[in-house]
Design a protein around this motif. Structure first.
Motif, PDB file in Angstrom:
ATOM      1  N   ARG A   1       0.820  -1.213   0.000  1.00 15.78           N
ATOM      2  CA  ARG A   1       0.000   0.000   0.000  1.00 15.78           C
ATOM      3  C   ARG A   1       0.851   1.258   0.000  1.00 15.78           C
ATOM      4  O   ARG A   1       0.317   2.366   0.081  1.00 15.78           O
ATOM      5  CB  ARG A   1      -0.939   0.010   1.204  1.00 15.78           C
ATOM      6  N   ALA A   2       2.150   1.108  -0.007  1.00 15.01           N
ATOM      7  CA  ALA A   2       3.026   2.293  -0.016  1.00 15.01           C
ATOM      8  C   ALA A   2       4.086   2.103  -1.089  1.00 15.01           C
ATOM      9  O   ALA A   2       5.269   2.192  -0.831  1.00 15.01           O
ATOM     10  CB  ALA A   2       3.663   2.480   1.364  1.00 15.01           C
ATOM     11  N   LEU A   3       3.634   1.845  -2.306  1.00 17.58           N
ATOM     12  CA  LEU A   3       4.568   1.576  -3.397  1.00 17.58           C
ATOM     13  C   LEU A   3       5.217   2.863  -3.878  1.00 17.58           C
ATOM     14  O   LEU A   3       4.697   3.956  -3.665  1.00 17.58           O
ATOM     15  CB  LEU A   3       3.828   0.912  -4.558  1.00 17.58           C
ATOM     16  N   SER A   4       6.359   2.721  -4.542  1.00 14.24           N
ATOM     17  CA  SER A   4       7.049   3.866  -5.124  1.00 14.24           C
ATOM     18  C   SER A   4       7.062   3.706  -6.637  1.00 14.24           C
ATOM     19  O   SER A   4       7.512   2.686  -7.152  1.00 14.24           O
ATOM     20  CB  SER A   4       8.474   3.919  -4.581  1.00 14.24           C
ATOM     21  N   ALA A   5       6.538   4.717  -7.337  1.00 11.06           N
ATOM     22  CA  ALA A   5       6.410   4.607  -8.796  1.00 11.06           C
ATOM     23  C   ALA A   5       7.764   4.383  -9.444  1.00 11.06           C
ATOM     24  O   ALA A   5       7.969   3.459 -10.213  1.00 11.06           O
ATOM     25  CB  ALA A   5       5.752   5.866  -9.352  1.00 11.06           C
ATOM     26  N   GLU A   6       8.706   5.254  -9.097  1.00 14.26           N
ATOM     27  CA  GLU A   6       9.992   5.148  -9.770  1.00 14.26           C
ATOM     28  C   GLU A   6      10.754   3.921  -9.312  1.00 14.26           C
ATOM     29  O   GLU A   6      11.495   3.307 -10.079  1.00 14.26           O
ATOM     30  CB  GLU A   6      10.808   6.409  -9.534  1.00 14.26           C
TER      31      GLU A   6
ATOM     32  N   LEU B   1     -10.303   1.404  15.955  1.00 15.93           N
ATOM     33  CA  LEU B   1     -11.297   0.650  15.183  1.00 15.93           C
ATOM     34  C   LEU B   1     -10.718   0.077  13.893  1.00 15.93           C
ATOM     35  O   LEU B   1     -11.293  -0.821  13.291  1.00 15.93           O
ATOM     36  CB  LEU B   1     -12.478   1.553  14.825  1.00 15.93           C
ATOM     37  N   ALA B   2      -9.581   0.621  13.464  1.00 19.43           N
ATOM     38  CA  ALA B   2      -9.050   0.257  12.151  1.00 19.43           C
ATOM     39  C   ALA B   2      -8.601  -1.197  12.111  1.00 19.43           C
ATOM     40  O   ALA B   2      -8.191  -1.752  13.133  1.00 19.43           O
ATOM     41  CB  ALA B   2      -7.864   1.157  11.814  1.00 19.43           C
ATOM     42  N   ASP B   3      -8.703  -1.818  10.953  1.00 20.85           N
ATOM     43  CA  ASP B   3      -8.155  -3.161  10.827  1.00 20.85           C
ATOM     44  C   ASP B   3      -6.685  -3.070  10.426  1.00 20.85           C
ATOM     45  O   ASP B   3      -6.126  -1.991  10.259  1.00 20.85           O
ATOM     46  CB  ASP B   3      -8.988  -4.027   9.872  1.00 20.85           C
ATOM     47  N   ASP B   4      -6.077  -4.219  10.286  1.00 21.48           N
ATOM     48  CA  ASP B   4      -4.642  -4.274  10.077  1.00 21.48           C
ATOM     49  C   ASP B   4      -4.182  -3.415   8.908  1.00 21.48           C
ATOM     50  O   ASP B   4      -3.246  -2.634   9.005  1.00 21.48           O
ATOM     51  CB  ASP B   4      -4.253  -5.731   9.814  1.00 21.48           C
ATOM     52  N   GLN B   5      -4.882  -3.581   7.792  1.00 20.54           N
ATOM     53  CA  GLN B   5      -4.486  -2.884   6.584  1.00 20.54           C
ATOM     54  C   GLN B   5      -4.651  -1.388   6.726  1.00 20.54           C
ATOM     55  O   GLN B   5      -3.795  -0.606   6.339  1.00 20.54           O
ATOM     56  CB  GLN B   5      -5.389  -3.364   5.459  1.00 20.54           C
ATOM     57  N   GLN B   6      -5.809  -0.994   7.318  1.00 21.03           N
ATOM     58  CA  GLN B   6      -6.075   0.432   7.510  1.00 21.03           C
ATOM     59  C   GLN B   6      -5.031   1.036   8.433  1.00 21.03           C
ATOM     60  O   GLN B   6      -4.571   2.156   8.218  1.00 21.03           O
ATOM     61  CB  GLN B   6      -7.483   0.616   8.087  1.00 21.03           C
ATOM     62  N   LEU B   7      -4.647   0.263   9.457  1.00 16.75           N
ATOM     63  CA  LEU B   7      -3.634   0.751  10.384  1.00 16.75           C
ATOM     64  C   LEU B   7      -2.353   1.089   9.649  1.00 16.75           C
ATOM     65  O   LEU B   7      -1.741   2.131   9.867  1.00 16.75           O
ATOM     66  CB  LEU B   7      -3.312  -0.334  11.413  1.00 16.75           C
ATOM     67  N   ARG B   8      -1.941   0.195   8.768  1.00 17.08           N
ATOM     68  CA  ARG B   8      -0.700   0.439   8.038  1.00 17.08           C
ATOM     69  C   ARG B   8      -0.850   1.631   7.118  1.00 17.08           C
ATOM     70  O   ARG B   8       0.041   2.470   7.019  1.00 17.08           O
ATOM     71  CB  ARG B   8      -0.309  -0.800   7.243  1.00 17.08           C
ATOM     72  N   THR B   9      -2.011   1.737   6.462  1.00 15.74           N
ATOM     73  CA  THR B   9      -2.226   2.872   5.579  1.00 15.74           C
ATOM     74  C   THR B   9      -2.132   4.176   6.346  1.00 15.74           C
ATOM     75  O   THR B   9      -1.478   5.125   5.916  1.00 15.74           O
ATOM     76  CB  THR B   9      -3.605   2.776   4.915  1.00 15.74           C
TER      77      THR B   9
ATOM     78  N   ASP C   1      -6.020  -4.107  -3.157  1.00 17.84           N
ATOM     79  CA  ASP C   1      -5.602  -3.301  -2.011  1.00 17.84           C
ATOM     80  C   ASP C   1      -4.229  -2.662  -2.228  1.00 17.84           C
ATOM     81  O   ASP C   1      -3.687  -2.047  -1.325  1.00 17.84           O
ATOM     82  CB  ASP C   1      -5.629  -4.125  -0.712  1.00 17.84           C
ATOM     83  N   ALA C   2      -3.674  -2.772  -3.429  1.00 18.69           N
ATOM     84  CA  ALA C   2      -2.372  -2.156  -3.677  1.00 18.69           C
ATOM     85  C   ALA C   2      -2.547  -0.645  -3.851  1.00 18.69           C
ATOM     86  O   ALA C   2      -3.606  -0.164  -4.212  1.00 18.69           O
ATOM     87  CB  ALA C   2      -1.732  -2.751  -4.918  1.00 18.69           C
ATOM     88  N   GLY C   3      -1.507   0.085  -3.594  1.00 14.19           N
ATOM     89  CA  GLY C   3      -1.624   1.533  -3.734  1.00 14.19           C
ATOM     90  C   GLY C   3      -0.312   2.223  -3.411  1.00 14.19           C
ATOM     91  O   GLY C   3       0.700   1.558  -3.272  1.00 14.19           O
ATOM     92  N   PRO C   4      -0.290   3.541  -3.269  1.00 13.39           N
ATOM     93  CA  PRO C   4      -1.444   4.429  -3.470  1.00 13.39           C
ATOM     94  C   PRO C   4      -1.870   4.499  -4.943  1.00 13.39           C
ATOM     95  O   PRO C   4      -1.042   4.247  -5.813  1.00 13.39           O
ATOM     96  CB  PRO C   4      -0.922   5.786  -2.994  1.00 13.39           C
TER      97      PRO C   4
END
Lengths: 325, 338
Positions: free
Chosen positions: A91-96, B174-182, A111-114
């Protein structure tokens, strides 16, 4: 240049580099310039970045390992993945960073991102494919087929899918009409006052059901949610399931059952705690059959294999399922 | 000032030239030249894409956000006559964080309507709105009968910060694991979301405070003497306070919306300059903008390149870069002051 250069073979590259330190730099430059211009057309992708543990396992299962240029931090299996460049948390990928691996295909789950980063990768002309991910057997088949289409490996996919079905069928047959469906509580994370448990629509829920158990929280919650210890008590699980890493970080069985709520559940009274390799249990990839069989042995719905009996959980003592190494 | 301008230019050039993808300097110059209308010549399309749609927007965003945060910080320190003041005091970061975390945690459930309507822009828009609304609330609470006392503003800010913190804490729980990391990553900041549309909207918001706050240097200098004294000097204190708070909130709200929470820049950059150049806001405000932009770009350069192909959160690096430098200045200043 593209096909005769064994650039994806790490050992080859390591050997070369040791002999001629400059070669690595040269190779890096070649890699950066080459595929960008050559990768398109009808060819199947040659440099794949997989941003999901299960997708990585699928690529391996489809014999695409030599085409992997990088993986995310959730890709832990097979152990060879350790040697691949890691593109960070999904979820915290880097484009470059991703582009520096000069991929011609990036495999992601939803769920991949941003999202901006994924967009930038697309803008740079790299094929990015979102592979739907549903924690069901059908979902897994669809996932494998989708990856196989991209890799041009539909035959291998049929084999892998068949293998999974066969493994599941074997487990189901061996279980027979096992009348007793143990009520299982899976704690994704336990400790420091922040317990996460699995509800429905999770990989753990499906694996538990396929292994002949019943997820005590199937009706109560959706996904992974924090769970109060009292709610754990009220759920009255007969078996508590944890990942190996979590179990070890807690300090073992006594530490786990020091929690009065857990200790007073049927599982706590009988000390029925099953510990499983987290990535195997949760990845929901080609090893689903193994995961189900291992859990079934742990739950006692499947008789233990001779080799594994030593520590399997049959007579009410806690133990590790699977190979006791 | 000239030194700061050249620092910014050098760091910006480095930021465009260096990255995980190795691009020969000639290609970098060609891509930039092509942008300026010069004949571009042959350049690998992927290199051009990396420079024009990844590094360039990111560099521009880094300059904008760094400048915005630092100028807002300098203005807040001036307004509150307090060296510990930073833009978070007026609630803007806490409000933006609460709104952003709400979107992250409740985006799929409680706020599904909002996220469906705003799509991928939900988070930045919510963060921006959250920051401004909170600042407005703090300001309202501190005003009575058209008068605002800076002390009450400070205290109201502290109270609202605590409340927002509680809300953020509740959602974190309240956040789940993934939300926590985000949300953990979000709260450490990143310039990774730098697409041209994002840069454009941030520029619209940040340009006004960036240009307007330095024009208020004389006012801020007068306010350093005290509110009453500034009033005697013929400054419309109430009106000016309101304008300064609004401009700072605009800059910080927009910065947080596009890049998450980036600490340290707003607090320390103005201090660095004050220790080096003195307290005159005529230098301090434009100087902070330049140094803030340069520091953030440098931090981002390291964030992008240290752990390739992954990326570090930028908040770690701003503190890591600025902290020791600031301490060294502080120690030197202590010696001369004694």
């Amino acid at each position: 240049m593209k096909n005769d250069l064994p650039r994806n073979d790490p050992s080859y590259r390591a050997r070369l580099t040791r002999t001629f330190p400059l070669v690595d730099t040269l190779l890096a430059v070649l890699l950066a310039v080459g595929p960008a211009t050559l990768a398109f057309g009808d060819e199947t992708p040659q440099r794949i970045v997989s941003v999901d543990g299960a997708l990585t396992e699928i690529v391996y299962a489809l014999d695409g390992a030599d085409r992997l240029a990088g993986v995310d931090t959730s890709s832990l299996y097979p152990p060879d993945t350790e040697d691949l460049p890691k593109v960070g948390y999904k979820r915290a990928l880097s484009a470059e960073g991703l582009l520096s691996l000069t991929p011609d295909l990036v495999l992601v789950t939803d769920d991949a991102g941003p999202p901006e980063v994924l967009e930038q990768i697309r803008l740079a002309g790299v094929q990015t494919r979102m592979i739907p991910d549903a924690p069901t057997v059908e979902g897994l088949h669809a996932k494998i087929d989708a990856v196989a289409d991209l890799l041009g490996a539909t035959e291998a996919a049929a084999e892998v899918n068949e293998g999974i079905d066969q493994a599941l069928a074997e487990v189901a047959a061996a279980m027979g009409d096992h009348a007793d469906r143990p009520r299982v509580l899976f704690l994704l994370h336990k400790g420091s006052g922040n317990d996460m448990a699995a509800g429905r629509n999770t990989a753990a829920d499906t694996v538990i059901r396929l292994a002949g158990g019943e997820n005590v929280l199937h009706d109560a919650i959706d996904g992974y949610k924090p769970l109060s210890t009292e709610a754990a008590l009220a759920a009255a699980p007969e078996v508590i399931l944890l990942t190996e890493r979590n179990f070890d970080s807690l300090g073992g069985l006594d530490a786990l059952l020091a929690d009065p709520a857990l200790a007073n559940t049927p599982a706590g009274r009988d000390q029925r705690v099953v510990v499983m390799d987290g990535p195997l249990l949760l990845a929901f990839g080609p090893r689903l059959g193994d995961a189900v069989a291992e859990l079934a042995r742990g739950l006692g719905t499947l008789p233990p294999v001779a080799v594994d009996t030593a520590e399997a959980d049959l007579d009410g003592t806690a133990g590790r399922t699977g190979s006791a190494d | 000032m000239l030194a700061l301008v050249s620092l910014v230019l050098i760091v910006a050039l480095l930021s465009i030239a260096i990255g995980p993808v190795t691009i020969p300097p000639a290609d970098v110059l060609r891509a930039l030249g092509g942008l300026a209308g010069l004949p571009a010549g042959e350049i690998a399309p992927q290199h051009e894409a990396v420079i024009l749609s990844i590094r360039l927007p990111r560099t521009v965003l880094g300059l904008l956000v760094g400048a915005g945060l630092a100028v807002a910080g300098a203005a807040m320190q001036g307004l509150f006559r307090n060296p510990l003041a930073d833009p978070s005091l007026i609630g803007v970061s806490a409000g933006a964080a609460l709104a952003a975390v709400s979107v992250i945690v409740l985006g799929a459930s409680g706020l599904a309507g909002v996220t469906a309507f705003l799509g991928p822009f939900s988070l930045p828009i919510a963060a921006f709105a959250g920051g401004l609304v909170t600042t407005l609330l703090v300001y309202r609470l501190a005003s009575s009968e058209g008068r605002t006392s800076v002390t009450t503003l400070l205290l109201a800010g502290i109270a609202i910060n605590a409340l927002c913190g509680a809300g953020t804490g509740l959602l974190t729980y309240l956040a789940d694991d993934q939300q926590l990391r985000t949300l953990t990553f979000w709260s450490m900041g990143s310039l990774g979301g730098a697409t041209w549309p994002a840069v454009g909207s941030a520029a619209l918001m940040i340009a006004l405070p960036l240009l307007a706050l330095p024009l208020l240097a004389r006012t801020l200098n007068a306010l350093l003497l005290g509110e009453a004294e500034a009033g005697h000097l013929g400054i419309a204190v109430q009106q000016m306070q309101r304008i300064i708070v609004a401009l700072a909130a605009l800059a910080v709200g927009a910065a947080v919306a596009v890049s998450g929470i980036i600490g340290f820049v707003g607090l320390v950059v103005p201090h660095l300059l004050r220790l080096a150049l003195g307290p005159d806001h005529g230098f301090l405000l434009p100087g902070s903008a330049l140094l803030g932009g340069a520091l953030l770009l440098l931090a981002d350069l390291l964030a992008r390149t240290l752990v390739t192909p992954a990326e570090l959160p930028i908040g770690i690096l701003t503190a890591l870069l600025g902290g020791p430098f600031f301490l060294a200045l502080l120690l030197r200043w202590r010696r001369t002051a004694l």
